[in-house]
Write a protein that holds these residues in place. Structure first.
Motif, PDB file in Angstrom:
ATOM      1  N   THR A  59       2.853  -4.460   4.040  1.00 23.61           N
ATOM      2  CA  THR A  59       2.890  -5.834   3.436  1.00 23.61           C
ATOM      3  C   THR A  59       4.354  -5.817   2.878  1.00 23.61           C
ATOM      4  O   THR A  59       5.056  -5.065   2.405  1.00 23.61           O
ATOM      5  CB  THR A  59       1.997  -5.842   1.881  1.00 23.61           C
ATOM      6  N   TYR A  91       0.608   2.718   9.554  1.00 26.28           N
ATOM      7  CA  TYR A  91       0.322   2.350   8.138  1.00 26.28           C
ATOM      8  C   TYR A  91       0.137   1.011   8.092  1.00 26.28           C
ATOM      9  O   TYR A  91       0.610   0.107   9.082  1.00 26.28           O
ATOM     10  CB  TYR A  91       1.691   2.750   7.354  1.00 26.28           C
ATOM     11  N   GLU A  92      -0.669   0.412   7.163  1.00 24.56           N
ATOM     12  CA  GLU A  92      -0.639  -0.943   6.723  1.00 24.56           C
ATOM     13  C   GLU A  92       0.546  -1.577   6.017  1.00 24.56           C
ATOM     14  O   GLU A  92       0.760  -0.722   4.836  1.00 24.56           O
ATOM     15  CB  GLU A  92      -1.989  -1.414   6.168  1.00 24.56           C
ATOM     16  N   GLN A 106      -1.965  -1.627  -2.932  1.00 24.88           N
ATOM     17  CA  GLN A 106      -0.786  -0.853  -2.508  1.00 24.88           C
ATOM     18  C   GLN A 106      -1.073   0.544  -2.848  1.00 24.88           C
ATOM     19  O   GLN A 106      -1.220   0.618  -4.142  1.00 24.88           O
ATOM     20  CB  GLN A 106       0.689  -1.598  -2.742  1.00 24.88           C
ATOM     21  N   ASP A 107      -0.626   1.447  -2.250  1.00 23.58           N
ATOM     22  CA  ASP A 107      -0.471   2.663  -2.394  1.00 23.58           C
ATOM     23  C   ASP A 107       0.861   3.220  -2.856  1.00 23.58           C
ATOM     24  O   ASP A 107       1.117   4.023  -3.498  1.00 23.58           O
ATOM     25  CB  ASP A 107      -1.046   3.615  -1.404  1.00 23.58           C
ATOM     26  N   LYS A 147       1.388  -8.118   6.808  1.00 21.65           N
ATOM     27  CA  LYS A 147       1.113  -9.107   5.859  1.00 21.65           C
ATOM     28  C   LYS A 147       2.411  -9.698   5.180  1.00 21.65           C
ATOM     29  O   LYS A 147       3.137  -8.858   4.572  1.00 21.65           O
ATOM     30  CB  LYS A 147       0.104  -8.449   4.973  1.00 21.65           C
ATOM     31  N   LYS A 161      -1.610   4.696   2.605  1.00 19.14           N
ATOM     32  CA  LYS A 161      -1.907   4.020   3.840  1.00 19.14           C
ATOM     33  C   LYS A 161      -1.285   2.723   3.635  1.00 19.14           C
ATOM     34  O   LYS A 161      -0.779   1.862   4.625  1.00 19.14           O
ATOM     35  CB  LYS A 161      -3.288   3.763   4.278  1.00 19.14           C
ATOM     36  N   ASN A 162      -1.366   2.085   2.536  1.00 23.51           N
ATOM     37  CA  ASN A 162      -0.953   0.624   2.079  1.00 23.51           C
ATOM     38  C   ASN A 162       0.224   0.907   1.514  1.00 23.51           C
ATOM     39  O   ASN A 162       0.577   1.334   0.531  1.00 23.51           O
ATOM     40  CB  ASN A 162      -1.778  -0.112   1.474  1.00 23.51           C
TER      41      ASN A 162
END
Length: 381
Positions: A29, A26-27, A77-78, A58, A2-3
């Protein structure tokens, strides 16, 4: 997963992917240095891609060559999509250390951190490039085999002979370049992209991370930089046409590229990120169709409805290739990806977007003079 971290995520492809990921919950960065060459001096004003992601992700303003920036970006992070790179074939031939430091060094630092620290990263997707192939793939009926011509030489091109040569083969048929084709880049940029891809594909499996590499062809579409004079012939020609300036077409204008629309590139990349069938694989991303530079110029002039002088000058850049277009068989088979935009449909959407953008100074002549001074641009006779 998700990250998702996207290095270089404020750029053309990165921002488009970020917005798709956000739409799918999704999140995201983003680590980006907001290079003025790409984003202008005030990204919040001059960069449409930065504006599209600012406030929705982010954002870490930093460099892939800075260990602290990278560690902060990787934390939690994934998956990582690694887009951060210096781009531009011509510029890479004289800003060599800069391209190596960022493209190779930045990728090396990313992998070093992943190999020597605790993290949650399960997959790394790296942006490779069609430039790693150098000249394209050909078939010789005389030799009854596929061949890979060496880089063209100035002696031939000075005479206006721009086609590739291969020993004992007088007739060569251009065919699609597949993922098993010979790797022999003709520019420093291509060499660094080859190194990025090989490092990711080699290191990641040894540390329990799934790697995926995408060899993008010539990506274009809404959101690309209209002010960067070192990349994007569609942007350069568009800016010249809109300001009534003449087009200088290098060589004889019959050189060709595989122009792939941004939405297709993002769809392919998303598929590789979320689909396990992509793990450990390298994919071409293009349309499978070559388009000549003469066709590009004609299409843009008609699309903008502005007549400008066109000169086919015979000038050429050392390090440029003659032809290359992608075989799409593998990505269609493994990921079910089929491009939705041919050149005519994609270029119309690009033109419509450009017409709504402010005309920006391209510094095109400045870049031309820079290459001449370095001996990399040879003026036609």
């Amino acid at each position: 997963m998700k990250n998702i971290l996207i290095t270089g995520g404020a750029g053309f492809i990165g921002a488009s992917l970020a917005n798709l990921l956000i739409d799918n919950k999704y999140e995201v960065t983003i680590l980006d240095n907001l290079s003025p060459q790409i984003h202008g001096e005030k990204p919040e004003v001059t960069s449409s891609t930065f504006r599209s992601i600012n406030g929705n992700v982010k954002l870490i303003v930093g460099s892939v060559t800075n260990g602290e920036d990278m560690k902060r970006a990787i934390a939690g992070q994934d998956a990582i999509v690694h887009f951060a790179a210096e781009t531009g074939t011509g510029q890479s031939m004289y800003r060599i250390q800069q391209y190596v430091d960022i493209n190779v060094g930045g990728t090396g630092l990313l992998l070093d951190i992943l190999a020597n620290s605790k993290h949650n990263v399960q997959k790394v997707v790296v942006a490779s490039s069609r430039s790693i192939y150098g000249e394209g793939r050909y078939y010789s009926g005389e030799l009854n085999e596929y061949v890979y011509p060496k880089h063209r030489v100035a002696e031939d091109m000075d005479k206006g002979d721009f086609e590739v040569k291969y020993p004992k083969a007088s007739q060569l048929q251009l065919v699609a370049t597949d993922e098993e084709s010979k790797i022999h880049p003709s520019s420093v940029y291509g060499i660094t992209k080859q190194n990025q891809e090989q490092m990711v594909m080699t290191v990641c499996p040894t540390i329990g991370i799934q790697p995926v590499a995408f060899r993008y062809q010539n990506v274009y579409g809404p959101g690309q930089s209209l002010s960067n004079p070192y990349t994007g012939i569609l942007s350069i020609f568009s800016s010249l046409i809109r300001t009534g300036k003449s087009l200088n077409i290098f060589e004889d204008g019959k050189e060709s590229r595989d122009f792939v629309f941004i939405d297709d590139v993002v769809s392919a990349t998303f598929a590789g990120l979320v689909n396990d069938a992509a793990n450990g694989e390298v994919f071409n991303v293009g349309t499978g169709t070559p388009t000549t530079i003469n066709t590009v110029a004609d299409t843009l002039i008609k699309g903008y409805g502005r007549e400008v002088p066109v000169t086919i000058s015979g000038s050429y850049r050392l390090g440029d290739i003659r032809h290359n277009f992608a075989s799409m068989t593998k990505i269609q088979s493994k990921l079910g990806f089929v491009p939705q935009y041919d050149f005519q449909r994609g270029i119309q959407k690009f033109i419509e977007w450009v017409e709504h953008q402010e005309i920006q100074a391209v510094r095109y002549n400045e870049s031309i003079e820079e290459m001449k001074a370095k001996g990399l641009l040879k003026v036609g006779k």
